[in-house]
Write a protein that holds these residues in place. Structure first.
Motif, PDB file in Angstrom:
ATOM      1  N   MET A  51      -7.266   0.451   0.779  1.00 45.48           N
ATOM      2  CA  MET A  51      -5.935  -0.079   1.076  1.00 45.48           C
ATOM      3  C   MET A  51      -5.617   0.155   2.553  1.00 45.48           C
ATOM      4  O   MET A  51      -5.785   1.264   3.056  1.00 45.48           O
ATOM      5  CB  MET A  51      -4.885   0.616   0.200  1.00 45.48           C
ATOM      6  CG  MET A  51      -3.476   0.119   0.424  1.00 45.48           C
ATOM      7  SD  MET A  51      -3.235  -1.628   0.068  1.00 45.48           S
ATOM      8  CE  MET A  51      -3.495  -1.669  -1.696  1.00 45.48           C
ATOM      9  N   PRO A  52      -5.185  -0.899   3.264  1.00 40.84           N
ATOM     10  CA  PRO A  52      -4.809  -0.700   4.669  1.00 40.84           C
ATOM     11  C   PRO A  52      -3.704   0.344   4.802  1.00 40.84           C
ATOM     12  O   PRO A  52      -2.847   0.479   3.929  1.00 40.84           O
ATOM     13  CB  PRO A  52      -4.299  -2.080   5.098  1.00 40.84           C
ATOM     14  CG  PRO A  52      -4.956  -3.035   4.151  1.00 40.84           C
ATOM     15  CD  PRO A  52      -5.060  -2.291   2.845  1.00 40.84           C
ATOM     16  N   ALA A  53      -3.716   1.055   5.907  1.00 41.20           N
ATOM     17  CA  ALA A  53      -2.713   2.094   6.173  1.00 41.20           C
ATOM     18  C   ALA A  53      -1.488   1.454   6.820  1.00 41.20           C
ATOM     19  O   ALA A  53      -1.175   1.692   7.984  1.00 41.20           O
ATOM     20  CB  ALA A  53      -3.318   3.177   7.059  1.00 41.20           C
ATOM     21  N   PHE A  54      -0.789   0.637   6.055  1.00 37.97           N
ATOM     22  CA  PHE A  54       0.363  -0.115   6.564  1.00 37.97           C
ATOM     23  C   PHE A  54       1.398   0.799   7.225  1.00 37.97           C
ATOM     24  O   PHE A  54       1.961   0.458   8.256  1.00 37.97           O
ATOM     25  CB  PHE A  54       1.054  -0.887   5.435  1.00 37.97           C
ATOM     26  CG  PHE A  54       0.204  -1.911   4.761  1.00 37.97           C
ATOM     27  CD1 PHE A  54      -0.296  -3.000   5.455  1.00 37.97           C
ATOM     28  CD2 PHE A  54      -0.097  -1.792   3.412  1.00 37.97           C
ATOM     29  CE1 PHE A  54      -1.075  -3.960   4.821  1.00 37.97           C
ATOM     30  CE2 PHE A  54      -0.874  -2.744   2.762  1.00 37.97           C
ATOM     31  CZ  PHE A  54      -1.368  -3.829   3.468  1.00 37.97           C
ATOM     32  N   THR A  55       1.667   1.951   6.611  1.00 31.17           N
ATOM     33  CA  THR A  55       2.735   2.828   7.095  1.00 31.17           C
ATOM     34  C   THR A  55       2.287   3.758   8.215  1.00 31.17           C
ATOM     35  O   THR A  55       3.124   4.450   8.806  1.00 31.17           O
ATOM     36  CB  THR A  55       3.314   3.682   5.949  1.00 31.17           C
ATOM     37  OG1 THR A  55       2.277   4.505   5.404  1.00 31.17           O
ATOM     38  CG2 THR A  55       3.920   2.801   4.874  1.00 31.17           C
ATOM     39  N   GLY A  56       1.003   3.780   8.526  1.00 37.01           N
ATOM     40  CA  GLY A  56       0.507   4.713   9.522  1.00 37.01           C
ATOM     41  C   GLY A  56      -0.147   4.110  10.741  1.00 37.01           C
ATOM     42  O   GLY A  56      -0.258   4.763  11.770  1.00 37.01           O
ATOM     43  N   LEU A  57      -0.581   2.880  10.648  1.00 39.15           N
ATOM     44  CA  LEU A  57      -1.297   2.249  11.758  1.00 39.15           C
ATOM     45  C   LEU A  57      -0.570   0.983  12.209  1.00 39.15           C
ATOM     46  O   LEU A  57      -0.276   0.108  11.391  1.00 39.15           O
ATOM     47  CB  LEU A  57      -2.727   1.893  11.341  1.00 39.15           C
ATOM     48  CG  LEU A  57      -3.618   3.065  10.929  1.00 39.15           C
ATOM     49  CD1 LEU A  57      -4.963   2.556  10.421  1.00 39.15           C
ATOM     50  CD2 LEU A  57      -3.816   4.032  12.091  1.00 39.15           C
ATOM     51  N   LEU A  58      -0.325   0.895  13.502  1.00 43.74           N
ATOM     52  CA  LEU A  58       0.367  -0.290  14.031  1.00 43.74           C
ATOM     53  C   LEU A  58      -0.386  -1.579  13.709  1.00 43.74           C
ATOM     54  O   LEU A  58       0.231  -2.570  13.326  1.00 43.74           O
ATOM     55  CB  LEU A  58       0.552  -0.163  15.542  1.00 43.74           C
ATOM     56  CG  LEU A  58       1.681   0.750  15.989  1.00 43.74           C
ATOM     57  CD1 LEU A  58       1.664   0.922  17.497  1.00 43.74           C
ATOM     58  CD2 LEU A  58       3.015   0.207  15.541  1.00 43.74           C
ATOM     59  N   ASP A  59      -1.703  -1.581  13.877  1.00 44.27           N
ATOM     60  CA  ASP A  59      -2.463  -2.797  13.595  1.00 44.27           C
ATOM     61  C   ASP A  59      -2.298  -3.251  12.146  1.00 44.27           C
ATOM     62  O   ASP A  59      -2.140  -4.438  11.867  1.00 44.27           O
ATOM     63  CB  ASP A  59      -3.953  -2.611  13.907  1.00 44.27           C
ATOM     64  CG  ASP A  59      -4.258  -2.727  15.382  1.00 44.27           C
ATOM     65  OD1 ASP A  59      -3.402  -3.228  16.135  1.00 44.27           O
ATOM     66  OD2 ASP A  59      -5.361  -2.327  15.789  1.00 44.27           O
ATOM     67  N   ALA A  60      -2.332  -2.309  11.210  1.00 41.88           N
ATOM     68  CA  ALA A  60      -2.167  -2.668   9.797  1.00 41.88           C
ATOM     69  C   ALA A  60      -0.753  -3.182   9.524  1.00 41.88           C
ATOM     70  O   ALA A  60      -0.563  -4.153   8.777  1.00 41.88           O
ATOM     71  CB  ALA A  60      -2.479  -1.468   8.907  1.00 41.88           C
TER      72      ALA A  60
END
Length: 166
Positions: free
Chosen positions: A102-111
């Motif tokens: 699962m992409p790290a939506f809440t932790g990585l700007l790119d995601a």
């Protein structure tokens, strides 16, 4: 005197990122227990959780993934060390059969930016981080606030989806 604001990056997908006095620090994930209940929440409940979050959360990433169409698959595989079954969670991307982390939506700007550009057609936006608060705006919409730039982008992107569901 006004504090200096520098443009940290001009993201190729239409997001400008501004940081005051270089104070932006990358978020780190703590060792959070899995929050299975978060995966099944409604969009308005998820937005409240994101607004109250103080940092990145893999449980919130999973909840966002479910909202945008990721499918969860659980398999039990034998451990090579003990021979006992080990539970493995996989995610199937919305557009196919590929398994991904699962992409790290809440932790990585790119995601987070990938999330916004996936949800909002023709997405243009900006995010800033000043005095411990991040602000994000998508297209000509309202400003949204979060504890980190990635959280603010997630809130802004998912809020556009909430508006379109009304």
């Amino acid at each position: 005197m006004r504090p200096s604001v520098e443009v940290a990056s001009k993201h190729s997908r239409g997001f400008g990122i501004a940081v005051e006095n270089g104070s932006l620090k990358a978020g780190t994930y703590g060792h959070l227990p899995p929050a299975e209940g978060l995966i099944f929440m409604k969009l308005d409940e998820l937005l409240k959780e994101l607004e109250n979050a103080t940092g990145p959360s893999r449980a919130l990433d999973a909840a966002i993934g479910k909202i945008v169409g990721y499918k969860r698959k659980v398999e039990y595989r034998r451990s090579s060390q003990t021979g006992e079954p080990v539970r493995k969670v996989f995610w199937v991307v919305p557009s196919g059969e590929d398994y991904v982390r699962m992409p790290a939506f809440t932790g990585l700007l790119d995601a987070a930016i990938d999330l916004a550009t996936t949800i909002v057609v023709g997405c243009r936006g900006g995010v800033s981080y000043v005095d411990g608060t991040a602000t994000a705006r998508i297209n000509n919409g309202p400003y949204f606030f979060g504890a980190t730039p990635a959280l603010a982008i997630c809130i802004a992107a998912l809020s556009t989806r909430l508006d379109s569901d009304d």
